[in-house]
Design an enzyme around this catalytic site. Structure first.
Site, PDB file in Angstrom:
ATOM      1  N   GLU A 116      15.425   2.939  -9.610  1.00  0.00           N
ATOM      2  CA  GLU A 116      15.988   2.334  -8.406  1.00  0.00           C
ATOM      3  C   GLU A 116      16.979   3.301  -7.761  1.00  0.00           C
ATOM      4  O   GLU A 116      18.170   3.324  -8.145  1.00  0.00           O
ATOM      5  CB  GLU A 116      16.727   1.037  -8.754  1.00  0.00           C
ATOM      6  CG  GLU A 116      15.856  -0.008  -9.431  1.00  0.00           C
ATOM      7  CD  GLU A 116      16.410  -1.419  -9.211  1.00  0.00           C
ATOM      8  OE1 GLU A 116      15.759  -2.162  -8.477  1.00  0.00           O
ATOM      9  OE2 GLU A 116      17.480  -1.737  -9.736  1.00  0.00           O
ATOM     10  N   GLY A 138      19.087  -2.513  -1.178  1.00  0.00           N
ATOM     11  CA  GLY A 138      19.728  -3.392  -0.199  1.00  0.00           C
ATOM     12  C   GLY A 138      19.996  -2.748   1.150  1.00  0.00           C
ATOM     13  O   GLY A 138      20.763  -3.272   1.950  1.00  0.00           O
ATOM     14  N   SER A 196      14.632  -1.910  -1.682  1.00  0.00           N
ATOM     15  CA  SER A 196      14.062  -2.298  -0.382  1.00  0.00           C
ATOM     16  C   SER A 196      12.542  -2.477  -0.397  1.00  0.00           C
ATOM     17  O   SER A 196      11.862  -2.196   0.589  1.00  0.00           O
ATOM     18  CB  SER A 196      14.486  -1.306   0.701  1.00  0.00           C
ATOM     19  OG  SER A 196      15.899  -1.346   0.864  1.00  0.00           O
TER      20      SER A 196
HETATM   21  P1  13P Z   1      16.677  -4.777  -2.846  1.00  0.00           P
HETATM   22  O1  13P Z   1      15.201  -5.090  -3.065  1.00  0.00           O
HETATM   23  O2  13P Z   1      17.411  -5.919  -2.200  1.00  0.00           O
HETATM   24  O3  13P Z   1      16.850  -3.459  -2.169  1.00  0.00           O
HETATM   25  O4  13P Z   1      17.329  -4.636  -4.302  1.00  0.00           O
HETATM   26  C1  13P Z   1      16.693  -3.863  -5.259  1.00  0.00           C
HETATM   27  C2  13P Z   1      17.336  -4.079  -6.564  1.00  0.00           C
HETATM   28  O5  13P Z   1      18.485  -3.717  -6.776  1.00  0.00           O
HETATM   29  C3  13P Z   1      16.562  -4.769  -7.604  1.00  0.00           C
HETATM   30  O6  13P Z   1      17.202  -4.713  -8.834  1.00  0.00           O
END
Ligand code: 13P
Length: 256
Positions: free
Chosen positions: A168, A174, A214
């Site tokens: 990630e 986010g 995302s």
């Molecule tokens: P988003 O999908 O909201 O970007 O978050 C990803 C995340 O941190 C999943 O653990």
């Protein structure tokens, strides 16, 4: 033929929701027309306080994960939840080392590695998260950062069988700035090479490496088609009906 890695879709609800919201999400999941458990493993991770409700109301083709657990046996650790408690409740999975905890709660690579080892030893399965910040990417140290995060786990565990590794990139979480399929594939492939060189060729070819940051209904198929990408860890979109579309992207692998 290499052993197939079953597609894995995790939904990380983070610190969101009321009882009413949770019931709605569960109803959406239960009504979803999703591929069978032979094709995709789906694990949703509500906040601790909703785990029993979600676990008892979800259809059995979905599993649940806690978002964290304490690093060792429970005791005088106010505010913490132990791995033993999760086991006691029949919670099969736990997310460990999410970037929000690494950054905001100052969890170090070593602390995360200790947590992963302890949770595995109690019988939990672990979604272990790694990922670089924008500054780290721009300075060219992406692979050094994710390798160090992965090594701190490798130094402490004897088997990777019950670990799913979530890549990630922090800059994609986010932000709506998803990694391109090529960017994700590159890091996933480098991580497999790291396992080949530092753990074993067996782990390199069997470990599931999922992407998070995302992920949406609109971008999931192209990402899912990348050869070293075995699924997703989804934040914001896991609270919405589009999570069903993301689960369905597992079908892309059937024709791969
Ligand atoms: P988003 O999908 O909201 O970007 O978050 C990803 C995340 O941190 C999943 O653990």
């Amino acid at each position: 033929m290499a052993m197939a890695r079953k597609f894995f879709v995790g939904g990380n609800w983070k610190c969101n929701g009321t009882t009413e919201d949770v019931k709605k999400i569960v109803a959406t999941l239960n009504a979803g027309d999703v591929p069978s458990t032979d094709v995709v493993e789906v694990v949703v991770s509500p906040p601790y306080v909703f785990l029993p409700l979600v676990q008892s109301s979800l259809k059995p083709n979905f599993q649940v994960a806690a978002q964290n657990c304490w690093v060792k046996k429970g005791g005088a650790f106010t505010g913490e939840i132990s791995a033993e408690m999760l086991v006691n409740l029949g919670i099969p999975w736990v997310i460990i080392g999410h970037s929000e905890r690494r950054a905001l709660l100052k969890e170090s690579n070593e602390f995360v590695g200790d947590k992963v080892a302890y949770a595995l030893a109690q019988g939990l399965k672990v979604i272990a998260c790694v990922g670089e910040t924008l500054e780290e990417r721009e300075s060219g140290s992406t692979m050094d950062v994710v390798a160090a995060q992965t090594k701190a786990i490798a130094d402490r565990v004897t088997s990777w069988e019950n670990i799913v590794l979530a890549y990630e990139p922090v800059w994609a979480i986010g932000t709506g700035k998803v990694a391109t399929p090529a960017q994700a594939q590159e890091v996933h492939n480098e991580l497999r090479k790291w396992f080949q060189a530092n753990v074993s060729s067996e782990v390199a070819s069997t470990i599931r490496i999922i992407y998070g940051g995302s992920v949406s209904g609109a971008n999931c198929k192209e990402l899912a088609a990348q050869p070293d990408l075995d699924g997703f860890l989804v934040g914001g979109a896991s609270l919405k009906a589009e999570f069903i579309d993301i689960i369905k992207s597992a079908e892309v692998k059937k024709n791969a």
